[in-house]
Design an enzyme around this catalytic site. Structure first.
Site, PDB file in Angstrom:
ATOM      1  N   ARG A 111      49.949  46.047  19.531  1.00  0.00           N
ATOM      2  CA  ARG A 111      49.091  46.852  20.403  1.00  0.00           C
ATOM      3  C   ARG A 111      47.731  47.047  19.737  1.00  0.00           C
ATOM      4  O   ARG A 111      47.480  48.084  19.106  1.00  0.00           O
ATOM      5  CB  ARG A 111      49.723  48.216  20.670  1.00  0.00           C
ATOM      6  CG  ARG A 111      50.979  48.185  21.508  1.00  0.00           C
ATOM      7  CD  ARG A 111      51.404  49.616  21.821  1.00  0.00           C
ATOM      8  NE  ARG A 111      52.567  49.677  22.686  1.00  0.00           N
ATOM      9  CZ  ARG A 111      53.038  50.806  23.211  1.00  0.00           C
ATOM     10  NH1 ARG A 111      52.443  51.953  22.946  1.00  0.00           N
ATOM     11  NH2 ARG A 111      54.100  50.789  23.992  1.00  0.00           N
ATOM     12  N   ASP A 131      43.930  48.073  19.265  1.00  0.00           N
ATOM     13  CA  ASP A 131      43.193  49.199  19.824  1.00  0.00           C
ATOM     14  C   ASP A 131      41.956  48.738  20.587  1.00  0.00           C
ATOM     15  O   ASP A 131      41.562  47.576  20.532  1.00  0.00           O
ATOM     16  CB  ASP A 131      42.764  50.151  18.702  1.00  0.00           C
ATOM     17  CG  ASP A 131      43.920  50.950  18.128  1.00  0.00           C
ATOM     18  OD1 ASP A 131      44.945  51.092  18.830  1.00  0.00           O
ATOM     19  OD2 ASP A 131      43.796  51.431  16.989  1.00  0.00           O
ATOM     20  N   TYR A 171      46.086  40.789   9.522  1.00  0.00           N
ATOM     21  CA  TYR A 171      44.826  41.218  10.104  1.00  0.00           C
ATOM     22  C   TYR A 171      43.683  40.832   9.169  1.00  0.00           C
ATOM     23  O   TYR A 171      43.845  40.809   7.938  1.00  0.00           O
ATOM     24  CB  TYR A 171      44.806  42.733  10.302  1.00  0.00           C
ATOM     25  CG  TYR A 171      45.600  43.211  11.491  1.00  0.00           C
ATOM     26  CD1 TYR A 171      44.987  43.424  12.722  1.00  0.00           C
ATOM     27  CD2 TYR A 171      46.964  43.460  11.381  1.00  0.00           C
ATOM     28  CE1 TYR A 171      45.715  43.884  13.821  1.00  0.00           C
ATOM     29  CE2 TYR A 171      47.696  43.912  12.477  1.00  0.00           C
ATOM     30  CZ  TYR A 171      47.067  44.116  13.683  1.00  0.00           C
ATOM     31  OH  TYR A 171      47.790  44.554  14.761  1.00  0.00           O
ATOM     32  N   ARG A 219      42.443  50.107   9.474  1.00  0.00           N
ATOM     33  CA  ARG A 219      41.054  50.572   9.475  1.00  0.00           C
ATOM     34  C   ARG A 219      40.816  51.682   8.451  1.00  0.00           C
ATOM     35  O   ARG A 219      39.727  51.785   7.872  1.00  0.00           O
ATOM     36  CB  ARG A 219      40.667  51.026  10.882  1.00  0.00           C
ATOM     37  CG  ARG A 219      40.529  49.855  11.854  1.00  0.00           C
ATOM     38  CD  ARG A 219      40.520  50.286  13.305  1.00  0.00           C
ATOM     39  NE  ARG A 219      39.496  51.268  13.589  1.00  0.00           N
ATOM     40  CZ  ARG A 219      39.419  51.972  14.712  1.00  0.00           C
ATOM     41  NH1 ARG A 219      40.335  51.803  15.664  1.00  0.00           N
ATOM     42  NH2 ARG A 219      38.446  52.840  14.892  1.00  0.00           N
TER      43      ARG A 219
END
Length: 279
Positions: free
Chosen positions: A66, A68, A127, A214
């Site tokens: 999911r 963002d 990521y 993040r």
């Protein structure tokens, strides 16, 4: 016609979307009016509608991650079921891409057994986070990287990143309100490198908490600026308190690079099931 499950590999620029997950319009949505029966712009709904335009029946698209609002992907993985098995995978990919906007593309379509699940079959994800680290801001891709003009030292950033590797409690690196009882996650790798003006941070793990990547990146940037030493990571992890870690990096620099799935195990299980005698 028999049903077939298909695995999609999807790349997208998330700038103009409210993340992956389908969302109904609410009081916080400030975009253009939403058509009846539609949600606000998300990747999941946009791809679902493109697939339905091709196969001519409702489908439910299940994604591995999911992402963002504003986050991008180079290799998101998803699956759906259809009885339109007469369409070859290459033709299916081309037809879906023709129905999609320019900022989303299906990179691959392949048939998989029913036991494949884009969420349950995922073993790890990687990521990437891109930081444009130069005096002048990037005029051509400001929505695709985080601009930081302050000089960043990648050596202490890499030293700090190595301390995230392993099974750790990442409560300090999760956005409050994540609703997860278990905040222990396993990070398989965390590397930091410089490519001229671009700093690339790569993080692989089995799964991540809300905003975990993040917040890790925001913390590494502060270490690169010399605000605190790499050794402070251990104290931040031990605190189990979001206030102990650094700021949350903005979404535009984050990319879901790839998703690994345990397809060999699935295929072997499927083969054994087909070959086993009836009870």
């Amino acid at each position: 016609m028999p049903q077939q499950r298909y695995k999609l590999t999807i790349a997208y620029r998330g700038t103009h979307y409210h993340g992956w997950q389908w969302q109904a319009a609410n009081e916080f949505y400030k975009g253009p009016p939403v058509a009846e029966g539609h949600g606000i712009p998300t990747i999941q709904e946009t791809v679902e509608r493109a697939v339905m335009e091709v196969v001519r029946h409702p489908i439910r698209l299940i994604g591995s991650s999911r992402t963002d609002s504003g986050v991008h992907a180079k290799g998101q993985v998803a699956h759906f079921d259809t009885d339109q098995t007469q369409i070859p995978p290459l033709g299916l990919r081309r037809a879906i891409n023709a129905a999609l906007p320019d900022d989303i593309v299906i990179r691959n379509v392949e048939p998989v057994p029913d036991s494949f699940d884009a969420i349950a079959s995922t073993t790890s994800k990687r990521y990437q986070y891109l930081i444009w680290n130069a005096e002048e801001r990037p005029p051509f891709f400001s929505e695709l990287a985080w601009y930081r003009w302050q000089p960043l030292d990648v050596v202490p950033m890499a030293e700090a990143g190595a301390q995230f590797i392993g099974e750790r409690d990442f409560a300090s690196f999760a956005r409050p309100g994540h609703l997860r009882e278990n905040t222990i996650r396993r990070v398989l790798s965390c590397d930091v490198s410089r490519r001229r003006e671009m700093i690339v941070i790569g993080i692989e793990g089995g799964g991540f908490l809300w905003n975990q990547i993040r917040i890790m990146v925001g913390t590494l940037v502060e270490i690169g600026m010399g605000k605190y030493p790499p050794e402070r990571i251990a104290e931040m992890l031990a605190a189990l308190d979001r206030r102990a870690a650094g700021p949350t990096a903005p979404p535009q620099g984050l990319y879901l690079q790839w998703v690994k799935t345990d397809e060999q195990r699935i295929q072997n299980s499927e083969f054994r099931t087909q070959k086993s005698p009836s009870p």
